[in-house]
Scaffold this motif. Structure first.
Motif, PDB file in Angstrom:
ATOM      1  N   UNK A 174      -3.568  18.688 -13.150  1.00  0.00           N
ATOM      2  CA  UNK A 174      -4.478  17.725 -13.775  1.00  0.00           C
ATOM      3  C   UNK A 174      -4.164  16.291 -13.371  1.00  0.00           C
ATOM      4  N   UNK A 175      -2.925  16.032 -12.993  1.00  0.00           N
ATOM      5  CA  UNK A 175      -2.545  14.668 -12.658  1.00  0.00           C
ATOM      6  C   UNK A 175      -2.594  14.392 -11.159  1.00  0.00           C
ATOM      7  N   UNK A 176      -3.024  15.348 -10.405  1.00  0.00           N
ATOM      8  CA  UNK A 176      -3.050  15.146  -8.960  1.00  0.00           C
ATOM      9  C   UNK A 176      -4.192  14.211  -8.600  1.00  0.00           C
ATOM     10  N   UNK A 177      -3.888  13.225  -7.800  1.00  0.00           N
ATOM     11  CA  UNK A 177      -4.894  12.227  -7.428  1.00  0.00           C
ATOM     12  C   UNK A 177      -6.040  12.909  -6.677  1.00  0.00           C
ATOM     13  N   UNK A 178      -7.258  12.641  -7.109  1.00  0.00           N
ATOM     14  CA  UNK A 178      -8.419  13.157  -6.395  1.00  0.00           C
ATOM     15  C   UNK A 178      -8.935  14.486  -6.897  1.00  0.00           C
ATOM     16  N   UNK A 179      -8.119  15.208  -7.663  1.00  0.00           N
ATOM     17  CA  UNK A 179      -8.550  16.526  -8.127  1.00  0.00           C
ATOM     18  C   UNK A 179      -9.732  16.423  -9.081  1.00  0.00           C
ATOM     19  N   UNK A 180      -9.860  15.291  -9.751  1.00  0.00           N
ATOM     20  CA  UNK A 180     -10.983  15.129 -10.682  1.00  0.00           C
ATOM     21  C   UNK A 180     -12.334  15.104  -9.947  1.00  0.00           C
ATOM     22  N   UNK A 181     -12.285  14.979  -8.639  1.00  0.00           N
ATOM     23  CA  UNK A 181     -13.546  14.925  -7.879  1.00  0.00           C
ATOM     24  C   UNK A 181     -13.976  16.291  -7.356  1.00  0.00           C
ATOM     25  N   UNK A 182     -13.249  17.351  -7.693  1.00  0.00           N
ATOM     26  CA  UNK A 182     -13.604  18.682  -7.171  1.00  0.00           C
ATOM     27  C   UNK A 182     -15.050  19.041  -7.519  1.00  0.00           C
ATOM     28  N   UNK A 183     -15.423  18.800  -8.785  1.00  0.00           N
ATOM     29  CA  UNK A 183     -16.778  19.147  -9.217  1.00  0.00           C
ATOM     30  C   UNK A 183     -17.840  18.428  -8.405  1.00  0.00           C
ATOM     31  N   UNK A 184     -17.670  17.134  -8.240  1.00  0.00           N
ATOM     32  CA  UNK A 184     -18.627  16.338  -7.477  1.00  0.00           C
ATOM     33  C   UNK A 184     -18.658  16.743  -6.014  1.00  0.00           C
ATOM     34  N   UNK A 185     -17.475  16.992  -5.459  1.00  0.00           N
ATOM     35  CA  UNK A 185     -17.413  17.399  -4.055  1.00  0.00           C
ATOM     36  C   UNK A 185     -18.071  18.767  -3.860  1.00  0.00           C
ATOM     37  N   UNK A 220      -5.661  23.060  -6.603  1.00  0.00           N
ATOM     38  CA  UNK A 220      -4.487  22.597  -7.338  1.00  0.00           C
ATOM     39  C   UNK A 220      -3.217  23.126  -6.679  1.00  0.00           C
ATOM     40  N   UNK A 221      -3.270  24.370  -6.236  1.00  0.00           N
ATOM     41  CA  UNK A 221      -2.098  24.958  -5.573  1.00  0.00           C
ATOM     42  C   UNK A 221      -1.814  24.243  -4.257  1.00  0.00           C
ATOM     43  N   UNK A 222      -2.869  23.965  -3.517  1.00  0.00           N
ATOM     44  CA  UNK A 222      -2.697  23.258  -2.232  1.00  0.00           C
ATOM     45  C   UNK A 222      -2.125  21.865  -2.473  1.00  0.00           C
ATOM     46  N   UNK A 223      -2.737  21.148  -3.420  1.00  0.00           N
ATOM     47  CA  UNK A 223      -2.329  19.765  -3.671  1.00  0.00           C
ATOM     48  C   UNK A 223      -0.927  19.690  -4.264  1.00  0.00           C
ATOM     49  N   UNK A 224      -0.537  20.737  -4.972  1.00  0.00           N
ATOM     50  CA  UNK A 224       0.783  20.717  -5.600  1.00  0.00           C
ATOM     51  C   UNK A 224       1.897  21.125  -4.672  1.00  0.00           C
ATOM     52  N   UNK A 225       1.543  21.594  -3.439  1.00  0.00           N
ATOM     53  CA  UNK A 225       2.579  22.055  -2.517  1.00  0.00           C
ATOM     54  C   UNK A 225       2.447  21.393  -1.160  1.00  0.00           C
ATOM     55  N   UNK A 226       2.417  20.061  -1.102  1.00  0.00           N
ATOM     56  CA  UNK A 226       2.246  19.407   0.191  1.00  0.00           C
ATOM     57  C   UNK A 226       3.393  19.700   1.150  1.00  0.00           C
ATOM     58  N   UNK A 227       4.598  19.834   0.620  1.00  0.00           N
ATOM     59  CA  UNK A 227       5.752  20.029   1.502  1.00  0.00           C
ATOM     60  C   UNK A 227       5.631  21.348   2.250  1.00  0.00           C
ATOM     61  N   UNK A 228       5.100  22.352   1.568  1.00  0.00           N
ATOM     62  CA  UNK A 228       4.977  23.661   2.208  1.00  0.00           C
ATOM     63  C   UNK A 228       4.092  23.587   3.442  1.00  0.00           C
ATOM     64  N   UNK A 229       3.034  22.813   3.391  1.00  0.00           N
ATOM     65  CA  UNK A 229       2.171  22.680   4.565  1.00  0.00           C
ATOM     66  C   UNK A 229       2.881  21.937   5.673  1.00  0.00           C
ATOM     67  N   UNK A 230       3.615  20.922   5.287  1.00  0.00           N
ATOM     68  CA  UNK A 230       4.319  20.129   6.282  1.00  0.00           C
ATOM     69  C   UNK A 230       5.350  20.934   7.040  1.00  0.00           C
TER      70      UNK A 230
END
Lengths: 189, 288
Positions: A11-22, B69-79
Motif C-alpha cells: 500500500x505504501x509503494x510509490x505509484x501503486x495507487x495508480x494501478x486502477x487508472x493505468x 505489489x510483488x514486483x514493486x516490493x522485490x526490486x532487488x530480485x530483478x536487479x
C-alpha cells in the motif's frame, strides 16, 4: 527503490495507487483484458527499472501513463510488421462494479452497472485517439498539460481533440445522456 | 481553432472550473445571447455527470494488483537477474513469466478446471471456446475497420487469395467464388486478406465490401477454433451459429477441418443475415 523510506507493505509503494487508472487506460487502448493486464504489469516493470532516473519533483502519475502508452505504441508498431495475435476478451469488459459497495441497494447497483457498461461500450466504439483522451481527462482527471505531455502534443490540441471526442460520444450515448440530462438538469444562471 | 471550437473548449473549461478572468466573463456574456451554446453547455454538463457517475471506468483485477505489489516490493530480485534473462522476461506478452509465485497455484487451478470441464461439462467448454473465437473475430474486424490491421494482399480474385494463403496457414484453405445476383452483379466484393494469429497458429483474415459495409471472414483450423452456440441456422449439411457482439453480427460454422467466423454490421435476425447475400440466389431456400 520503488518504495517510500521506512515502509514495506504494498500500500505504501510509490505509484501503486495508480494501478486502477493505468488499467482503465490500458483497457481503452487495447480493448482486451489480458493485454491490458500485461500492459500494466509491463509498465510497472519498466518503471521500477527507470526509477533511479526519475527526479524528485517529477509527476509520477503522468510518467507512468507515458510509459504505458509508449509500450503500447511499440507493441502496435511490431504488430504492423508481423502476423497478428488478437484475442479479444469482450466478456471481461463487463466485469466489475467499480466503487459501488455492497451497501448500495441491488437496484442502484444494477442501474449503475448497466450505465457503466453502456458508457464503456460507447467509448470503445470511438477511435483510439478519442478513447484515450476521454479516459485521461474525464476519468483520470489529468490536466490538459499533463495529457499534452503524455500524448506529446500541444495543450490546445488536447482541448480540441477532447471537444471532438465528447461530441462523438454524446451522439453515441444520446439515449443514456438524455435520461441523465432529464434527471440532473441544472438551470443556467 | 474556429470561434465555435473556442466556445466549445471554453465551455469544457468552465465546467471544470478552470476558466477565469476575462475569458470567463466573455463566455458568460456569450451564453446570455447564444441559445446554441447554452444548449451545448447543458449537454456537456449532462455528459460530465454521466462520466462522474460511471467512475471508475474499469476496475483492476485483484490478481494484477497482487502481482504488481510483488514486483514493486522485490526490486532487488530483478536487479540480480542476468541481463539477457531479464530482457527475455520483460518482453510484453510474456505475462506468465513474471508470475512465478502464482505459477503452481495457477497450474493446479487450471488442471482442476480442465479435468472437471472436460469430464463434466464439455458443452460449457465448447461454448467458451466458441465464444473466444467469436470475440477474436470481432476484435479483428474492429481492428481492420480502424486500419490497425492493414491488408497484406489486395485482390478481388478468390483464386489469387487462395494461392497467396498456400503454405501460410495450417489447413487447406480454398476460397469459393463470390456468388452473383441475377444480372451478373456480385452480392459482395472481395477486397483482400492478411494473416492473423489465433491461439498461436496462423489464421486467415479475408475481407469483403458490400455497398458501404465492411465484412470480414476469420478462418482458422477447427483444432483451435470451435463453432457453437447462438441461434442455429441449418443449410444442407452445415450448421451456422448466429451471435451478436457489440452491435456486430457474427456467423460461425465448421466444415472440412476449418472453422469460419463471418463478421458484419448487417442488422437482422440470423436467417435475415444469411438472406442479405443469398436472397436472390439458388440456395436461398436451404437456410432454415
Amino acid at each position: 527503490m520503488f518504495q517510500k523510506p521506512n515502509t514495506s507493505p504494498a500500500a505504501d509503494i510509490v505509484g501503486v495507487e495508480h494501478i486502477g487508472g493505468l488499467f482503465s487506460y490500458a483497457m481503452v487502448l487495447t480493448r482486451n483484458r489480458n493485454e491490458a493486464e500485461d500492459l500494466v504489469q509491463e509498465t510497472y516493470v519498466r518503471a521500477i527499472g527507470a526509477m533511479e532516473r526519475l527526479r524528485p519533483e517529477s509527476n509520477v502519475k503522468s510518467w507512468l501513463y507515458t510509459i504505458l502508452r509508449n509500450i503500447w505504441l511499440n507493441e502496435l508498431r511490431q504488430r504492423r510488421t508481423a502476423p497478428q495475435r488478437v484475442e479479444m476478451d469482450v466478456e471481461g469488459i463487463s466485469v466489475g462494479i467499480g466503487t459501488k459497495t455492497l451497501d448500495d441497494d441491488p437496484y442502484t447497483l444494477y442501474v449503475s452497472t448497466l450505465e457503466r457498461n453502456r458508457v464503456r461500450e460507447a467509448i470503445q466504439q470511438l477511435p483510439a485517439e478519442s478513447r484515450e483522451i476521454i479516459l485521461l481527462r474525464e476519468y483520470e482527471e489529468l490536466s490538459y498539460q499533463e495529457i499534452a505531455t503524455i500524448l506529446n502534443c500541444p495543450a490546445g490540441t488536447v482541448m480540441s481533440r477532447l471537444a471532438r471526442a465528447r461530441a462523438k460520444l454524446r451522439a453515441l450515448l444520446s439515449t443514456t445522456w438524455q435520461t441523465t440530462a432529464q434527471s440532473g438538469k441544472e438551470v443556467i444562471e | 481553432m474556429s470561434a465555435h471550437d473556442e466556445h466549445h473548449a471554453n465551455i469544457l473549461l468552465y465546467l471544470d472550473n478552470e476558466l477565469g478572468g476575462q475569458e470567463l466573463e466573455y463566455l458568460l456574456a456569450h451564453l446570455d445571447e447564444c441559445a446554441d451554446c447554452r444548449r451545448l453547455l447543458e449537454e456537456e454538463r449532462a455528459l460530465s455527470n454521466l462520466f462522474h457517475s460511471t467512475r471508475p471506468l474499469y476496475t483492476a483485477p485483484e490478481p494484477l494488483r497482487a502481482r504488481i505489489a510483488a514486483i514493486a516490493g522485490q526490486p532487488a530480485a530483478f536487479g540480480d537477474k542476468p541481463e539477457g534473462k531479464q530482457n527475455h522476461l520483460l518482453r510484453f506478452g510474456w505475462r506468465n513469466a513474471r508470475r512465478s509465485g502464482f505459477r503452481w497455484m495457477a497450474l493446479a487451478a487450471m488442471i482442476i478446471v480442465v479435468v472437471f470441464g472436460l469430464t463434466l461439462v464439455p458443452t460449457v467448454v465448447r461454448h467458451a471456446e466458441a465464444a473466444t473465437f467469436i470475440d477474436t473475430a470481432v476484435a479483428t474486424h474492429r481492428s481492420y475497420e480502424e486500419k490497425q490491421l492493414p491488408l497484406e494482399f489486395r485482390s478481388s480474385s478468390p483464386e489469387d487469395l487462395t494461392a497467396w494463403f498456400a503454405g501460410k496457414v495450417p489447413f487447406q484453405f480454398r476460397l469459393p467464388s463470390s456468388q452473383s445476383l441475377p444480372g451478373g452483379h456480385p452480392a459482395y466484393a472481395l477486397t483482400g486478406a492478411r494473416l492473423v494469429k489465433f491461439r498461436n497458429e496462423n489464421a486467415a483474415l479475408v475481407t469483403y465490401q458490400m455497398k458501404s459495409e465492411a465484412i470480414s471472414l476469420l478462418v482458422a483450423s477447427d483444432k483451435s477454433a470451435v463453432a457453437a452456440g447462438g441461434d442455429e441456422i441449418r443449410s444442407g449439411s452445415l450448421t451456422f451459429h448466429y451471435n451478436t457482439r457489440a452491435e456486430l453480427n457474427v456467423i460461425t460454422w465448421s466444415t472440412h477441418g476449418i472453422t469460419y467466423a463471418l463478421v458484419s454490421s448487417i442488422h437482422g435476425s440470423a436467417q435475415h443475415s444469411c438472406m442479405v447475400c443469398h436472397q436472390d440466389m439458388a440456395d436461398q431456400g436451404s437456410f432454415k
